[in-house]
Design a protein around this motif. Sequence first.
Motif, PDB file in Angstrom:
ATOM      1  N   CYS A 147       0.815  -1.223   0.000  1.00  0.00           N
ATOM      2  CA  CYS A 147       0.000   0.000   0.000  1.00  0.00           C
ATOM      3  C   CYS A 147       0.846   1.271   0.000  1.00  0.00           C
ATOM      4  CB  CYS A 147      -0.967   0.011   1.182  1.00  0.00           C
ATOM      5  SG  CYS A 147      -0.189   0.146   2.819  1.00  0.00           S
ATOM      6  N   GLN A 148       2.160   1.105   0.153  1.00  0.00           N
ATOM      7  CA  GLN A 148       3.115   2.222   0.137  1.00  0.00           C
ATOM      8  C   GLN A 148       2.915   3.210   1.283  1.00  0.00           C
ATOM      9  OE1 GLN A 148       5.599   2.008  -2.246  1.00  0.00           O
ATOM     10  NE2 GLN A 148       4.573   0.091  -2.657  1.00  0.00           N
ATOM     11  N   LYS A 149       2.239   2.791   2.360  1.00  0.00           N
ATOM     12  CA  LYS A 149       2.027   3.670   3.510  1.00  0.00           C
ATOM     13  C   LYS A 149       3.053   3.375   4.599  1.00  0.00           C
ATOM     14  CE  LYS A 149      -2.886   4.261   2.747  1.00  0.00           C
ATOM     15  NZ  LYS A 149      -4.229   4.018   3.281  1.00  0.00           N
ATOM     16  N   GLN A 150       3.366   4.412   5.365  1.00  0.00           N
ATOM     17  CA  GLN A 150       4.249   4.259   6.510  1.00  0.00           C
ATOM     18  C   GLN A 150       3.428   3.648   7.644  1.00  0.00           C
ATOM     19  OE1 GLN A 150       7.339   4.914   5.874  1.00  0.00           O
ATOM     20  NE2 GLN A 150       8.128   4.377   7.875  1.00  0.00           N
ATOM     21  N   LYS A 151       3.927   2.580   8.247  1.00  0.00           N
ATOM     22  CA  LYS A 151       3.200   1.853   9.284  1.00  0.00           C
ATOM     23  C   LYS A 151       4.066   1.709  10.528  1.00  0.00           C
ATOM     24  CE  LYS A 151      -0.300   0.703   6.593  1.00  0.00           C
ATOM     25  NZ  LYS A 151      -1.691   0.565   6.906  1.00  0.00           N
ATOM     26  N   LYS A 152       3.417   1.433  11.648  1.00  0.00           N
ATOM     27  CA  LYS A 152       4.100   1.093  12.886  1.00  0.00           C
ATOM     28  C   LYS A 152       3.279  -0.026  13.510  1.00  0.00           C
ATOM     29  CE  LYS A 152       6.124   2.941  17.054  1.00  0.00           C
ATOM     30  NZ  LYS A 152       6.394   4.160  17.835  1.00  0.00           N
ATOM     31  N   ALA A 153       3.854  -1.219  13.569  1.00  0.00           N
ATOM     32  CA  ALA A 153       3.091  -2.381  14.011  1.00  0.00           C
ATOM     33  C   ALA A 153       3.989  -3.450  14.614  1.00  0.00           C
ATOM     34  CB  ALA A 153       2.324  -2.967  12.826  1.00  0.00           C
ATOM     35  N   LYS A 154       3.361  -4.345  15.371  1.00  0.00           N
ATOM     36  CA  LYS A 154       4.050  -5.515  15.910  1.00  0.00           C
ATOM     37  C   LYS A 154       3.914  -6.712  14.977  1.00  0.00           C
ATOM     38  CE  LYS A 154       3.774  -4.719  20.865  1.00  0.00           C
ATOM     39  NZ  LYS A 154       3.345  -5.324  22.134  1.00  0.00           N
ATOM     40  N   LEU A 155       2.881  -6.707  14.137  1.00  0.00           N
ATOM     41  CA  LEU A 155       2.605  -7.838  13.254  1.00  0.00           C
ATOM     42  C   LEU A 155       2.930  -7.452  11.822  1.00  0.00           C
ATOM     43  CD1 LEU A 155       1.491 -10.731  13.369  1.00  0.00           C
ATOM     44  CD2 LEU A 155      -0.763  -9.783  12.940  1.00  0.00           C
ATOM     45  N   ILE A 156       3.834  -8.206  11.205  1.00  0.00           N
ATOM     46  CA  ILE A 156       4.227  -7.935   9.826  1.00  0.00           C
ATOM     47  C   ILE A 156       4.182  -9.231   9.016  1.00  0.00           C
ATOM     48  CG2 ILE A 156       5.711  -5.964  10.384  1.00  0.00           C
ATOM     49  CD1 ILE A 156       8.095  -7.954   9.967  1.00  0.00           C
ATOM     50  N   ALA A 157       4.148  -9.092   7.706  1.00  0.00           N
ATOM     51  CA  ALA A 157       4.194 -10.258   6.814  1.00  0.00           C
ATOM     52  C   ALA A 157       5.280 -10.009   5.780  1.00  0.00           C
ATOM     53  CB  ALA A 157       2.846 -10.452   6.124  1.00  0.00           C
ATOM     54  N   ILE A 158       5.931 -11.097   5.382  1.00  0.00           N
ATOM     55  CA  ILE A 158       6.920 -11.007   4.309  1.00  0.00           C
ATOM     56  C   ILE A 158       6.625 -12.109   3.295  1.00  0.00           C
ATOM     57  CG2 ILE A 158       8.675  -9.992   5.803  1.00  0.00           C
ATOM     58  CD1 ILE A 158      10.113 -12.724   5.705  1.00  0.00           C
ATOM     59  N   LYS A 159       7.048 -11.863   2.073  1.00  0.00           N
ATOM     60  CA  LYS A 159       6.828 -12.831   1.000  1.00  0.00           C
ATOM     61  C   LYS A 159       8.154 -13.448   0.600  1.00  0.00           C
ATOM     62  CE  LYS A 159       5.041 -13.224  -3.683  1.00  0.00           C
ATOM     63  NZ  LYS A 159       4.521 -12.479  -4.821  1.00  0.00           N
ATOM     64  N   ASP A 160       8.174 -14.756   0.547  1.00  0.00           N
ATOM     65  CA  ASP A 160       9.325 -15.493   0.030  1.00  0.00           C
ATOM     66  C   ASP A 160      10.620 -15.193   0.789  1.00  0.00           C
ATOM     67  OD1 ASP A 160      10.283 -17.439  -1.715  1.00  0.00           O
ATOM     68  OD2 ASP A 160      10.876 -15.966  -3.231  1.00  0.00           O
ATOM     69  N   GLY A 161      10.502 -14.924   2.101  1.00  0.00           N
ATOM     70  CA  GLY A 161      11.670 -14.702   2.937  1.00  0.00           C
ATOM     71  C   GLY A 161      12.413 -13.402   2.694  1.00  0.00           C
ATOM     72  N   LYS A 162      11.788 -12.459   2.002  1.00  0.00           N
ATOM     73  CA  LYS A 162      12.454 -11.202   1.651  1.00  0.00           C
ATOM     74  C   LYS A 162      12.120 -10.116   2.674  1.00  0.00           C
ATOM     75  CE  LYS A 162      12.553 -12.449  -3.145  1.00  0.00           C
ATOM     76  NZ  LYS A 162      11.813 -12.425  -4.360  1.00  0.00           N
ATOM     77  N   TRP A 163      13.017  -9.903   3.602  1.00  0.00           N
ATOM     78  CA  TRP A 163      12.825  -8.938   4.682  1.00  0.00           C
ATOM     79  C   TRP A 163      12.954  -7.495   4.223  1.00  0.00           C
ATOM     80  CZ3 TRP A 163      11.063  -9.609   9.556  1.00  0.00           C
ATOM     81  CH2 TRP A 163      10.886 -10.921   9.971  1.00  0.00           C
ATOM     82  N   ASP A 164      13.363  -7.250   3.001  1.00  0.00           N
ATOM     83  CA  ASP A 164      13.443  -5.883   2.501  1.00  0.00           C
ATOM     84  C   ASP A 164      12.135  -5.451   1.846  1.00  0.00           C
ATOM     85  OD1 ASP A 164      13.733  -7.617   0.370  1.00  0.00           O
ATOM     86  OD2 ASP A 164      15.212  -6.386  -0.668  1.00  0.00           O
ATOM     87  N   SER A 165      11.124  -6.325   1.873  1.00  0.00           N
ATOM     88  CA  SER A 165       9.822  -6.049   1.275  1.00  0.00           C
ATOM     89  C   SER A 165       8.731  -6.457   2.264  1.00  0.00           C
ATOM     90  CB  SER A 165       9.690  -6.828  -0.040  1.00  0.00           C
ATOM     91  OG  SER A 165       8.457  -6.585  -0.640  1.00  0.00           O
ATOM     92  N   LEU A 166       8.416  -5.556   3.206  1.00  0.00           N
ATOM     93  CA  LEU A 166       7.457  -5.858   4.269  1.00  0.00           C
ATOM     94  C   LEU A 166       6.030  -5.522   3.847  1.00  0.00           C
ATOM     95  CD1 LEU A 166       9.490  -4.309   7.200  1.00  0.00           C
ATOM     96  CD2 LEU A 166       9.443  -6.694   6.483  1.00  0.00           C
TER      97      LEU A 166
END
Length: 73
Positions: free
Chosen positions: A37-56
Motif C-alpha cells: 500500500c506504500q504507507k508508513q506503518k508502525k506495528a508488531k505484526l508484519i508479513a513477508i513474501k518469500d523470505g524477503k525482509w526488505d519487502s514488508l
Amino acid sequence: MAGTIPSQFKVVKTLPPRGLWQQYRLESATEFSCDRCQKQKKAKLIAIKDGKWDSLCCNGCYGLLLSRGQEMD
C-alpha cells in the motif's frame, strides 16, 4: 523459507506460512513502509513474501490478499 532476519526486528512469534507468505509478531511496534500500500506503518505484526525482509507487508494488506484468495501471490 525465512531469510536472515535483520537485527532491528526482534521476532517473538512466527505464525504458520500461507503459500509464499509468512507472518511474524515482533517484540515491539516497529516503523516500516508497506511494500503493497506504500504507507508508513508502525506495528508488531508484519508479513513477508518469500523470505524477503526488505519487502514488508502490513497486516491490513496481508489480510486483504488472503480474503481474495491470493495467498500464493
